[in-house]
Write a protein that holds these residues in place. Structure first.
Motif, PDB file in Angstrom:
ATOM      1  N   ILE A  98      34.432  36.041  45.019  1.00 34.68           N
ATOM      2  CA  ILE A  98      35.449  35.247  45.282  1.00 34.68           C
ATOM      3  C   ILE A  98      35.726  34.351  44.737  1.00 34.68           C
ATOM      4  CG2 ILE A  98      37.391  35.780  45.980  1.00 34.68           C
ATOM      5  CD1 ILE A  98      37.325  38.978  45.343  1.00 34.68           C
ATOM      6  N   GLY A  99      36.612  33.604  43.808  1.00 32.91           N
ATOM      7  CA  GLY A  99      37.094  32.497  43.119  1.00 32.91           C
ATOM      8  C   GLY A  99      38.129  32.197  44.105  1.00 32.91           C
ATOM      9  N   ARG A 100      38.354  30.379  43.826  1.00 36.87           N
ATOM     10  CA  ARG A 100      39.260  29.425  45.177  1.00 36.87           C
ATOM     11  C   ARG A 100      40.857  30.034  43.662  1.00 36.87           C
ATOM     12  NH1 ARG A 100      36.600  23.615  44.516  1.00 36.87           N
ATOM     13  NH2 ARG A 100      35.384  23.494  45.839  1.00 36.87           N
ATOM     14  N   ASP A 101      40.713  30.391  42.964  1.00 36.32           N
ATOM     15  CA  ASP A 101      41.844  31.318  42.520  1.00 36.32           C
ATOM     16  C   ASP A 101      42.271  32.724  42.506  1.00 36.32           C
ATOM     17  OD1 ASP A 101      40.495  32.000  40.972  1.00 36.32           O
ATOM     18  OD2 ASP A 101      40.851  31.688  38.938  1.00 36.32           O
ATOM     19  N   GLY A 102      41.504  33.342  43.333  1.00 37.53           N
ATOM     20  CA  GLY A 102      41.147  34.484  44.326  1.00 37.53           C
ATOM     21  C   GLY A 102      41.310  35.411  42.815  1.00 37.53           C
ATOM     22  N   LYS A 103      40.417  34.778  41.809  1.00 36.47           N
ATOM     23  CA  LYS A 103      39.571  35.871  40.629  1.00 36.47           C
ATOM     24  C   LYS A 103      38.293  36.113  41.397  1.00 36.47           C
ATOM     25  CE  LYS A 103      42.803  33.901  36.813  1.00 36.47           C
ATOM     26  NZ  LYS A 103      41.956  33.198  35.574  1.00 36.47           N
ATOM     27  N   ILE A 104      38.059  37.620  41.217  1.00 34.84           N
ATOM     28  CA  ILE A 104      36.737  38.049  41.025  1.00 34.84           C
ATOM     29  C   ILE A 104      35.750  37.795  40.140  1.00 34.84           C
ATOM     30  CG2 ILE A 104      36.137  40.982  41.510  1.00 34.84           C
ATOM     31  CD1 ILE A 104      38.641  41.520  42.263  1.00 34.84           C
ATOM     32  N   PHE A 105      34.389  37.761  40.220  1.00 38.95           N
ATOM     33  CA  PHE A 105      33.380  37.340  39.464  1.00 38.95           C
ATOM     34  C   PHE A 105      32.288  38.625  39.536  1.00 38.95           C
ATOM     35  CE2 PHE A 105      35.900  34.153  39.921  1.00 38.95           C
ATOM     36  CZ  PHE A 105      35.639  32.775  38.683  1.00 38.95           C
ATOM     37  N   LEU A 106      31.659  38.933  38.837  1.00 32.64           N
ATOM     38  CA  LEU A 106      31.123  40.116  38.840  1.00 32.64           C
ATOM     39  C   LEU A 106      29.127  39.989  38.716  1.00 32.64           C
ATOM     40  CD1 LEU A 106      31.475  43.234  39.540  1.00 32.64           C
ATOM     41  CD2 LEU A 106      30.965  43.382  37.013  1.00 32.64           C
ATOM     42  N   VAL A 107      28.358  40.640  39.397  1.00 28.38           N
ATOM     43  CA  VAL A 107      27.003  41.057  39.301  1.00 28.38           C
ATOM     44  C   VAL A 107      26.716  42.445  39.433  1.00 28.38           C
ATOM     45  CG1 VAL A 107      24.696  40.672  39.545  1.00 28.38           C
ATOM     46  CG2 VAL A 107      26.411  37.908  40.063  1.00 28.38           C
ATOM     47  N   ASP A 108      26.270  42.422  38.278  1.00 32.20           N
ATOM     48  CA  ASP A 108      26.082  44.068  37.836  1.00 32.20           C
ATOM     49  C   ASP A 108      24.652  44.882  37.381  1.00 32.20           C
ATOM     50  OD1 ASP A 108      25.829  46.836  37.924  1.00 32.20           O
ATOM     51  OD2 ASP A 108      28.202  47.562  37.412  1.00 32.20           O
ATOM     52  N   PRO A 109      23.671  44.492  38.015  1.00 29.57           N
ATOM     53  CA  PRO A 109      22.324  44.126  37.065  1.00 29.57           C
ATOM     54  C   PRO A 109      21.747  45.248  35.655  1.00 29.57           C
ATOM     55  CG  PRO A 109      21.894  43.498  39.362  1.00 29.57           C
ATOM     56  CD  PRO A 109      23.319  43.801  38.925  1.00 29.57           C
ATOM     57  N   LEU A 110      22.236  46.602  36.489  1.00 30.34           N
ATOM     58  CA  LEU A 110      21.634  46.815  36.078  1.00 30.34           C
ATOM     59  C   LEU A 110      22.754  48.164  34.619  1.00 30.34           C
ATOM     60  CD1 LEU A 110      20.035  50.444  35.667  1.00 30.34           C
ATOM     61  CD2 LEU A 110      21.740  51.282  37.297  1.00 30.34           C
ATOM     62  N   ALA A 111      23.838  47.620  34.690  1.00 29.98           N
ATOM     63  CA  ALA A 111      24.743  47.536  33.491  1.00 29.98           C
ATOM     64  C   ALA A 111      25.504  46.029  32.714  1.00 29.98           C
ATOM     65  CB  ALA A 111      26.467  47.905  33.892  1.00 29.98           C
ATOM     66  N   ASN A 112      24.752  45.338  33.202  1.00 32.79           N
ATOM     67  CA  ASN A 112      23.995  44.113  32.430  1.00 32.79           C
ATOM     68  C   ASN A 112      24.944  42.930  32.173  1.00 32.79           C
ATOM     69  OD1 ASN A 112      22.400  42.112  31.316  1.00 32.79           O
ATOM     70  ND2 ASN A 112      22.444  42.516  29.135  1.00 32.79           N
ATOM     71  N   LEU A 113      26.107  43.117  33.282  1.00 30.31           N
ATOM     72  CA  LEU A 113      27.601  42.854  33.689  1.00 30.31           C
ATOM     73  C   LEU A 113      26.786  41.312  34.323  1.00 30.31           C
ATOM     74  CD1 LEU A 113      29.530  45.343  33.401  1.00 30.31           C
ATOM     75  CD2 LEU A 113      28.766  44.080  31.407  1.00 30.31           C
ATOM     76  N   PHE A 114      27.009  40.027  34.052  1.00 28.76           N
ATOM     77  CA  PHE A 114      27.118  39.276  34.803  1.00 28.76           C
ATOM     78  C   PHE A 114      28.351  37.972  34.409  1.00 28.76           C
ATOM     79  CE2 PHE A 114      22.736  40.855  34.543  1.00 28.76           C
ATOM     80  CZ  PHE A 114      22.217  40.962  35.446  1.00 28.76           C
ATOM     81  N   GLY A 115      28.952  37.943  35.282  1.00 24.68           N
ATOM     82  CA  GLY A 115      30.667  36.863  35.043  1.00 24.68           C
ATOM     83  C   GLY A 115      31.651  37.408  35.647  1.00 24.68           C
ATOM     84  N   PRO A 116      32.530  36.677  34.614  1.00 24.42           N
ATOM     85  CA  PRO A 116      34.268  37.035  35.621  1.00 24.42           C
ATOM     86  C   PRO A 116      34.857  38.465  35.487  1.00 24.42           C
ATOM     87  CG  PRO A 116      33.831  34.748  34.009  1.00 24.42           C
ATOM     88  CD  PRO A 116      33.383  35.836  33.468  1.00 24.42           C
ATOM     89  N   LEU A 117      35.138  38.674  35.911  1.00 21.41           N
ATOM     90  CA  LEU A 117      35.376  40.263  35.714  1.00 21.41           C
ATOM     91  C   LEU A 117      36.595  40.556  34.765  1.00 21.41           C
ATOM     92  CD1 LEU A 117      35.521  43.362  36.314  1.00 21.41           C
ATOM     93  CD2 LEU A 117      37.402  42.903  38.456  1.00 21.41           C
TER      94      LEU A 117
END
Length: 211
Positions: A98-117
């Motif tokens: 969770i960032g300071r502004d409350g935004k969610i950041f994601l690491v989903d290796p199987l789906a190859n998703l890395f970054g801000p939700l």
């Protein structure tokens, strides 16, 4: 391969998150490890070959930068050489911070998703509305679902660019956020034959490299 799409949400230290998301090689190693391990554990040499780097370069990254993400599940001796077989430490986990502004950041290796939700989305986003509804039925029957997201919870998702009907991963993230104070966690399980993402993952190269 395990019998379905089991979504577990786990928190990751912001510094660890940054060290992965901002490093293409580490993202590639994690993506390949998770994808190849859908079928069976892999050796370090197999993983190095898939990523396209040298064995010693891979070992350095695994030992010094990604040690928390893998484990040795088997060892064999072949012609006097010890082979270690690796799998992800948490193969079902999607990591968030969770960032300071409350935004969610994601690491989903199987789906190859890395970054801000808000930017990368979730593994469920490529599913059709009909597929989504079927999976949501499993989610709502799980242990962590108590009610439809409240206005406050919807605002949390909206702050991370998630508007409209929540996906199974969105709901799993909300469940994880609710469990912070109590220290409780809950996993969302969807049978493999009912999870479109897992069916696609298994088909790609026979190893499931995500999308």
């Amino acid at each position: 391969m395990a019998g379905g799409c089991r979504i577990e949400i786990s928190y990751i230290d912001p510094e660890v998150y940054t060290s992965i998301v901002n490093h293409e090689l580490r993202r590639s190693i994690l993506r390949s490890l998770y994808a190849m391990s859908l079928d069976r554990p892999v050796t370090k040499q197999e993983l190095a070959d898939r990523v396209g780097i040298g064995y010693h370069q891979l070992v350095y990254q695994l030992s010094h930068q990604l040690a928390a993400f893998w484990t040795v599940v088997d060892e064999k001796k072949v012609r006097g050489t010890r082979l270690e077989y690796l799998s992800p430490s948490s193969p079902n986990t999607i990591f968030i911070t969770i960032g300071r502004d409350g935004k969610i950041f994601l690491v989903d290796p199987l789906a190859n998703l890395f970054g801000p939700l808000a930017k990368v989305g979730t593994r469920c986003d490529s599913c059709s509305s009909k597929e989504m509804e079927r999976c949501l039925a499993y989610v709502k029957g799980g242990c962590c679902f108590t009610a439809e997201p409240s206005a406050e919870e919807q605002a949390v998702l909206a702050a991370s660019g998630r508007s409209g009907r929540p996906t199974p991963v969105d709901l799993a993230i909300l469940c994880a956020l609710k469990g912070v104070a109590s220290g409780k966690s809950c996993a969302v399980s969807i049978p493999c034959e009912s999870c479109p993402f897992m069916r696609r993952a298994i088909r790609i190269d026979g190893l499931g490299e995500g999308r």
